[in-house]
Design a protein around this motif. Structure first.
Motif, mmCIF file in Angstrom:
data_model
loop_
_atom_site.group_PDB
_atom_site.id
_atom_site.type_symbol
_atom_site.label_atom_id
_atom_site.label_comp_id
_atom_site.label_asym_id
_atom_site.label_seq_id
_atom_site.Cartn_x
_atom_site.Cartn_y
_atom_site.Cartn_z
ATOM 1 N N TRP A 1 -4.414 8.699 -2.451
ATOM 2 C CA TRP A 1 -3.342 8.704 -1.451
ATOM 3 C C TRP A 1 -3.922 8.374 -0.083
ATOM 4 O O TRP A 1 -3.384 7.543 0.643
ATOM 5 C CB TRP A 1 -2.667 10.077 -1.469
ATOM 6 N N LEU B 1 1.863 1.662 -3.625
ATOM 7 C CA LEU B 1 0.755 2.198 -4.420
ATOM 8 C C LEU B 1 0.529 3.680 -4.109
ATOM 9 O O LEU B 1 0.225 4.472 -5.005
ATOM 10 C CB LEU B 1 -0.521 1.408 -4.139
ATOM 11 N N ARG B 2 0.686 4.042 -2.849
ATOM 12 C CA ARG B 2 0.499 5.428 -2.433
ATOM 13 C C ARG B 2 1.529 6.348 -3.086
ATOM 14 O O ARG B 2 1.238 7.510 -3.389
ATOM 15 C CB ARG B 2 0.616 5.497 -0.912
ATOM 16 N N TYR C 1 -5.183 4.603 0.075
ATOM 17 C CA TYR C 1 -4.130 3.602 0.261
ATOM 18 C C TYR C 1 -3.563 3.613 1.680
ATOM 19 O O TYR C 1 -2.985 2.621 2.112
ATOM 20 C CB TYR C 1 -3.015 3.786 -0.756
ATOM 21 N N PHE D 1 0.823 -1.206 0.000
ATOM 22 C CA PHE D 1 0.000 0.000 0.000
ATOM 23 C C PHE D 1 0.861 1.262 0.000
ATOM 24 O O PHE D 1 0.481 2.273 -0.584
ATOM 25 C CB PHE D 1 -0.968 -0.013 1.186
ATOM 26 N N GLN E 1 4.414 1.406 5.353
ATOM 27 C CA GLN E 1 4.061 2.402 4.337
ATOM 28 C C GLN E 1 5.320 3.101 3.810
ATOM 29 O O GLN E 1 5.475 3.303 2.607
ATOM 30 C CB GLN E 1 3.111 3.440 4.931
#
Length: 81
Positions: A31, A20-21, A34, A17, A69
């Motif tokens: 944003w 992807l962010r 995710y 994630f 993250q």
């Protein structure tokens, strides 16, 4: 020991994630999405692992969440801005 395993799982869930962010503009809708998609999974993991919601678990799991993250954003090659 159980908290360490749960923290590792939370970290692993958040790495993709974070990647992807990284593809989206900061503070855009995707944003935010995710960041928040993994939250229900983390809550379920907390419940089913029987670590509960004790105060001492929050810094560990929040740290694992944001570290996952961060690692996904910095080190995975999904950056197509």
């Amino acid at each position: 020991m159980k908290i360490a395993i749960v923290a590792l799982i939370v970290f692993i869930i958040n790495v993709p994630f974070g990647a992807l962010r990284a593809k989206h503009k900061k503070f855009s809708l995707m944003w935010w999405v995710y960041i928040h998609i993994p939250v229900p999974f983390v809550i379920l993991i907390r419940i089913y692992s029987d670590i509960g919601f004790a105060l001492y678990t929050y810094p560990i799991l929040v740290g694992a969440f944001f570290l996952g993250q961060f690692v996904g954003r910095k080190y995975l090659p999904l950056k197509n801005k």
